[in-house]
Design a protein around this motif. Structure first.
Motif, PDB file in Angstrom:
ATOM      1  N   TRP A   1     -37.645  -9.187  -0.657  1.00 42.94           N
ATOM      2  CA  TRP A   1     -38.526  -8.070  -0.280  1.00 42.94           C
ATOM      3  C   TRP A   1     -38.297  -7.682   1.185  1.00 42.94           C
ATOM      4  CZ3 TRP A   1     -41.059  -4.446  -2.614  1.00 42.94           C
ATOM      5  CH2 TRP A   1     -42.147  -3.800  -2.023  1.00 42.94           C
ATOM      6  N   LEU A   2     -38.135  -8.689   2.032  1.00 41.80           N
ATOM      7  CA  LEU A   2     -37.874  -8.435   3.451  1.00 41.80           C
ATOM      8  C   LEU A   2     -36.521  -7.747   3.638  1.00 41.80           C
ATOM      9  CD1 LEU A   2     -39.022  -8.997   6.342  1.00 41.80           C
ATOM     10  CD2 LEU A   2     -37.582 -11.038   6.358  1.00 41.80           C
ATOM     11  N   LEU A   3     -35.515  -8.238   2.944  1.00 46.04           N
ATOM     12  CA  LEU A   3     -34.179  -7.653   3.062  1.00 46.04           C
ATOM     13  C   LEU A   3     -34.155  -6.221   2.542  1.00 46.04           C
ATOM     14  CD1 LEU A   3     -31.141  -7.849   3.646  1.00 46.04           C
ATOM     15  CD2 LEU A   3     -30.844  -8.824   1.348  1.00 46.04           C
ATOM     16  N   LEU A   4     -34.819  -5.992   1.416  1.00 46.14           N
ATOM     17  CA  LEU A   4     -34.842  -4.660   0.810  1.00 46.14           C
ATOM     18  C   LEU A   4     -35.334  -3.609   1.800  1.00 46.14           C
ATOM     19  CD1 LEU A   4     -34.649  -2.890  -1.813  1.00 46.14           C
ATOM     20  CD2 LEU A   4     -37.076  -3.400  -2.141  1.00 46.14           C
ATOM     21  N   TRP A   5     -36.442  -3.901   2.487  1.00 48.12           N
ATOM     22  CA  TRP A   5     -37.033  -2.920   3.388  1.00 48.12           C
ATOM     23  C   TRP A   5     -36.363  -2.881   4.754  1.00 48.12           C
ATOM     24  CZ3 TRP A   5     -39.825   1.047   2.058  1.00 48.12           C
ATOM     25  CH2 TRP A   5     -40.524   1.007   0.852  1.00 48.12           C
ATOM     26  N   SER A   6     -35.492  -3.840   5.035  1.00 48.75           N
ATOM     27  CA  SER A   6     -34.750  -3.793   6.298  1.00 48.75           C
ATOM     28  C   SER A   6     -33.502  -2.919   6.177  1.00 48.75           C
ATOM     29  CB  SER A   6     -34.349  -5.202   6.737  1.00 48.75           C
ATOM     30  OG  SER A   6     -33.338  -5.724   5.894  1.00 48.75           O
ATOM     31  N   LEU A   7     -33.153  -2.527   4.955  1.00 55.93           N
ATOM     32  CA  LEU A   7     -31.974  -1.686   4.742  1.00 55.93           C
ATOM     33  C   LEU A   7     -32.349  -0.208   4.869  1.00 55.93           C
ATOM     34  CD1 LEU A   7     -30.393  -3.467   1.632  1.00 55.93           C
ATOM     35  CD2 LEU A   7     -29.843  -3.807   4.057  1.00 55.93           C
ATOM     36  N   PRO A   8     -31.656   0.563   5.688  1.00 54.64           N
ATOM     37  CA  PRO A   8     -31.957   1.992   5.827  1.00 54.64           C
ATOM     38  C   PRO A   8     -31.934   2.752   4.502  1.00 54.64           C
ATOM     39  CG  PRO A   8     -30.516   1.296   7.603  1.00 54.64           C
ATOM     40  CD  PRO A   8     -30.627   0.127   6.656  1.00 54.64           C
ATOM     41  N   ILE A   9     -31.107   2.315   3.560  1.00 53.82           N
ATOM     42  CA  ILE A   9     -31.003   3.029   2.288  1.00 53.82           C
ATOM     43  C   ILE A   9     -32.336   3.060   1.548  1.00 53.82           C
ATOM     44  CG2 ILE A   9     -30.256   0.984   0.984  1.00 53.82           C
ATOM     45  CD1 ILE A   9     -29.032   4.620   0.484  1.00 53.82           C
ATOM     46  N   THR A  10     -33.156   2.013   1.718  1.00 54.79           N
ATOM     47  CA  THR A  10     -34.465   1.977   1.061  1.00 54.79           C
ATOM     48  C   THR A  10     -35.370   3.073   1.610  1.00 54.79           C
ATOM     49  OG1 THR A  10     -34.234  -0.418   0.803  1.00 54.79           O
ATOM     50  CG2 THR A  10     -36.427   0.509   0.472  1.00 54.79           C
ATOM     51  N   SER A  11     -35.392   3.211   2.937  1.00 54.80           N
ATOM     52  CA  SER A  11     -36.181   4.281   3.561  1.00 54.80           C
ATOM     53  C   SER A  11     -35.648   5.653   3.166  1.00 54.80           C
ATOM     54  CB  SER A  11     -36.154   4.143   5.086  1.00 54.80           C
ATOM     55  OG  SER A  11     -36.779   2.960   5.505  1.00 54.80           O
ATOM     56  N   LEU A  12     -34.319   5.775   3.128  1.00 57.45           N
ATOM     57  CA  LEU A  12     -33.710   7.065   2.794  1.00 57.45           C
ATOM     58  C   LEU A  12     -34.066   7.502   1.379  1.00 57.45           C
ATOM     59  CD1 LEU A  12     -30.194   6.477   4.379  1.00 57.45           C
ATOM     60  CD2 LEU A  12     -31.859   8.187   5.123  1.00 57.45           C
ATOM     61  N   ILE A  13     -34.112   6.544   0.452  1.00 57.35           N
ATOM     62  CA  ILE A  13     -34.411   6.892  -0.943  1.00 57.35           C
ATOM     63  C   ILE A  13     -35.906   7.109  -1.149  1.00 57.35           C
ATOM     64  CG2 ILE A  13     -34.388   6.046  -3.322  1.00 57.35           C
ATOM     65  CD1 ILE A  13     -31.753   4.617  -2.660  1.00 57.35           C
ATOM     66  N   LEU A  14     -36.715   6.104  -0.793  1.00 58.04           N
ATOM     67  CA  LEU A  14     -38.150   6.172  -1.087  1.00 58.04           C
ATOM     68  C   LEU A  14     -38.895   7.098  -0.119  1.00 58.04           C
ATOM     69  CD1 LEU A  14     -38.839   2.430  -1.986  1.00 58.04           C
ATOM     70  CD2 LEU A  14     -38.480   4.362  -3.528  1.00 58.04           C
ATOM     71  N   GLY A  15     -38.595   6.983   1.167  1.00 60.75           N
ATOM     72  CA  GLY A  15     -39.228   7.882   2.127  1.00 60.75           C
ATOM     73  C   GLY A  15     -38.670   9.287   2.027  1.00 60.75           C
ATOM     74  N   GLY A  16     -37.361   9.383   1.829  1.00 54.39           N
ATOM     75  CA  GLY A  16     -36.731  10.693   1.712  1.00 54.39           C
ATOM     76  C   GLY A  16     -37.256  11.489   0.528  1.00 54.39           C
ATOM     77  N   TYR A  17     -37.579  10.789  -0.551  1.00 55.29           N
ATOM     78  CA  TYR A  17     -38.132  11.480  -1.726  1.00 55.29           C
ATOM     79  C   TYR A  17     -39.440  12.184  -1.362  1.00 55.29           C
ATOM     80  CZ  TYR A  17     -40.631  12.211  -6.087  1.00 55.29           C
ATOM     81  OH  TYR A  17     -41.361  12.775  -7.102  1.00 55.29           O
ATOM     82  N   LEU A  18     -40.318  11.486  -0.636  1.00 55.61           N
ATOM     83  CA  LEU A  18     -41.594  12.091  -0.251  1.00 55.61           C
ATOM     84  C   LEU A  18     -41.379  13.232   0.742  1.00 55.61           C
ATOM     85  CD1 LEU A  18     -43.900   8.952   0.173  1.00 55.61           C
ATOM     86  CD2 LEU A  18     -43.808  10.543  -1.748  1.00 55.61           C
ATOM     87  N   GLU A  19     -40.494  13.025   1.708  1.00 57.21           N
ATOM     88  CA  GLU A  19     -40.258  14.065   2.714  1.00 57.21           C
ATOM     89  C   GLU A  19     -39.699  15.348   2.099  1.00 57.21           C
ATOM     90  OE1 GLU A  19     -39.727  12.229   7.104  1.00 57.21           O
ATOM     91  OE2 GLU A  19     -37.877  12.695   6.022  1.00 57.21           O
TER      92      GLU A  19
END
Length: 250
Positions: A44-62
């Protein structure tokens, strides 16, 4: 309840909790449970430390409500600004904070006002700490930029997105305003739009420029501290959307 849930599943917090749980399982000789608990926490820690996670999940909302430059935004009767400072108003999610490049919500509201998109600005947000509410703070900054006091309306009771909408609704009805431009961060826009739509409005989204954009030189699959730090905001939005949906607020 929501704040406790967010605090629990913040990557670092949940990782620590699961590792401690894994150690306890090991003490009681539950080796398989210990292994899976520790691995789940680290994953879980590794998943959220990867920029790709923010790009996919956060980018979807943005990208639910794409950014529109203020110059080509339609006109309305008022600009509504929901308080907040997603990622400290960084221009880029993964970059360092800089006063020169930061873009706050009042920057978008300021641009819309001076481009003649609406004659009034409604500022929403209570005092998170101290005696000056967020709405009052935004109003002071806008007045310093030359916007007359009579063009600003303040709502300083709200501490949540739902309360933003609830108290702004009262102001809009008092003023007889129905057509509004809604300003908030791109990440926060889906939940903000949904609560106002649930109250019968059809806001025109006017989000800040998207923040979750991969800068040159940053590898999407290599751990990054800013990605990990910013994960709270993304997790908060998904939990907020889920909570609001369950409660019938959106």
């Amino acid at each position: 309840m929501k704040s406790y849930l967010i605090s629990l599943i913040i990557p670092l917090n949940l990782c620590i909790f699961l590792v401690i749980l894994g150690v306890l399982f090991a003490i009681f000789k539950r080796k398989l449970l210990s292994f899976f608990s520790i691995m789940a926490g680290l994953s879980w820690l590794l998943l959220w430390s990867l920029p790709i996670t923010s790009l996919i999940l956060g980018g979807y909302l943005e990208n639910r409500y794409p950014y529109t430059p203020p110059s080509i935004s339609p006109t309305a009767e008022a600009i509504v600004v929901f308080g907040g400072n997603t990622a400290n108003n960084r221009a880029n999610w993964f970059g360092n904070y800089s006063k020169q490049t930061r873009h706050a919500r009042i920057d978008t509201a300021d641009d819309l006002f001076f481009m003649g998109k609406a004659p009034k600005i409604i500022l929403s947000g209570a005092a998170l700490e101290g005696n000056v509410s967020e709405a009052q703070g935004m109003a002071m900054q806008l007045r310093n930029r030359g916007i007359p006091k009579e063009n600003l309306l303040i709502e300083n009771k709200s501490t949540t997105t739902r309360e933003n909408a609830f108290f702004v609704d009262k102001l809009l009805k008092q003023e007889g305003i129905t057509k509004i431009l809604l300003v908030t961060s791109a990440l926060h826009m889906p939940r903000s739009m949904a609560v106002l739509q649930n109250l019968g409005y059809h806001p025109i989204p006017a989000p800040n420029p998207p923040q979750i954009v991969l800068p040159p030189g940053l590898h999407p699959f290599l751990p990054n501290t800013r990605a990990l730090e910013g994960s709270r905001s993304i997790i908060k939005e998904y939990i907020g959307l889920m909570t609001y949906y369950i409660r019938g607020w959106i």
